[in-house]
Motif scaffolding. Structure first.
Motif, PDB file in Angstrom:
ATOM      1  N   GLU A   1       0.830  -1.189   0.000  1.00 14.31           N
ATOM      2  CA  GLU A   1       0.000   0.000   0.000  1.00 14.31           C
ATOM      3  C   GLU A   1       0.873   1.251   0.000  1.00 14.31           C
TER       4      GLU A   1
ATOM      5  N   ASP B   1      -6.718   8.524   1.059  1.00 10.08           N
ATOM      6  CA  ASP B   1      -7.024   7.249   0.425  1.00 10.08           C
ATOM      7  C   ASP B   1      -8.433   6.751   0.737  1.00 10.08           C
TER       8      ASP B   1
ATOM      9  N   SER C   1      -7.457   2.217  -5.089  1.00  9.01           N
ATOM     10  CA  SER C   1      -6.013   2.355  -5.212  1.00  9.01           C
ATOM     11  C   SER C   1      -5.566   2.877  -6.571  1.00  9.01           C
TER      12      SER C   1
END
Length: 286
Positions: A162, A195, A205
């Motif tokens: 991530e 995010d 993403s």
């Protein structure tokens, strides 16, 4: 919620300082790559004409494949009146972790009267810890057209990575005949909540933006873009218009889905705005 400190994104002299400068002209019914200069690891392949002599296709090459801290990439293209150019890249751009200085990309395009530029690159992959600044400036003369997109992958989802550290600074400016058509700025900090925010990535993403600039989009063409085949998987998409520009947005988890959907929108727009059939570059099939 605590915020991460603002990343230092200025490029250092120790990295690659790469420049690519291209000039195109129209001679009779043919668009020619009239001049090119480069410094560092940026170059173009031989000009190709899969659409016929009127549209010059060039592929931008960055042999290292990845962009590290301190690197600065600058690509400039000038299109003479009536010329038509399609620019692509041969693969994804990988933006590596930057322990110190960040990395930069600057794109500057000048499109002459009646000319048309298509900027259709592959995706940008932002590694965890990357500090990146991307700038796009487009100057359109009267009657000029620009079709271009940018796809951003925050982290490497397939590898379980991530985007938790670093930052991304974005600046986009599109003008026609000294009149602003589109201006957009962002300063995104990893770990700031962007995010998951409903005004940010909403938990996705991958994001992408596709713009078609230089002319008003009528209601029928807007509807045709909105009716393009939906991308697969969990995603959100939308298409809107303002005077002189159309904007398509993608949110999801797949850069390939974003690329395929943008290609579908491009397939609708290209014949309408450029009077040219939408024949995909062969490189896209690789």
């Amino acid at each position: 919620m605590s915020r991460s400190p603002a990343p230092q994104i200025g490029a250092a002299d120790s990295g690659w300082q790469a420049n690519l400068d291209l000039s195109f002209v129209q001679r009779e019914d043919r668009t020619l790559l009239a001049a090119k200069s480069h410094r560092g690891p940026l170059q173009v392949q031989k000009a190709l004409y899969p659409d016929g002599p009127g549209i010059c296709h060039v592929t931008v090459l960055h042999p290292p494949g990845g962009v590290a801290g301190g690197d600065a990439l600058t690509i400039a293209a000038r299109l003479g009146s009536g010329s038509r150019v399609c620019m692509t890249t041969c693969g994804a751009a990988k933006w590596y972790r930057c322990p110190q200085a960040g990395a930069q990309q600057r794109l500057h395009f000048e499109v002459g009267a009646g000319a048309a530029l298509e900027w259709l690159p592959r995706e940008n992959i932002l590694f965890d810890g990357s500090k990146t600044a991307m700038q796009l400036d487009v100057e359109l003369a009267c009657g000029a057209r620009f079709l271009g997109w940018e796809i951003l992958c925050f982290g490497r989802r397939a590898s379980g990575e991530e985007w938790r550290r670093g930052g991304l600074r974005l600046s986009t400016r599109i003008r026609q005949a000294d009149r602003p058509l589109w201006t957009e700025r962002a300063n995104i900090l990893a770990g700031s909540g962007f995010d998951t925010s409903p005004v940010g990535l909403c938990g996705y993403s991958v994001s992408g933006t596709f713009v078609a600039a230089g002319t008003d989009i009528d209601a029928e063409l807007l509807a045709a873009c909105r009716a393009t085949v939906p991308v697969g998987g969990d995603s959100r998409r939308g298409v809107t218009r303002t005077p002189g520009i159309l904007v398509a947005r993608y949110l999801g988890h797949s850069s390939q889905d974003a690329f395929r959907w943008f290609t579908s929108v491009w397939t609708v727009l290209r014949p309408a705005l450029l009077s040219q059939p939408a024949i995909a570059p062969r490189l896209w099939a690789c």
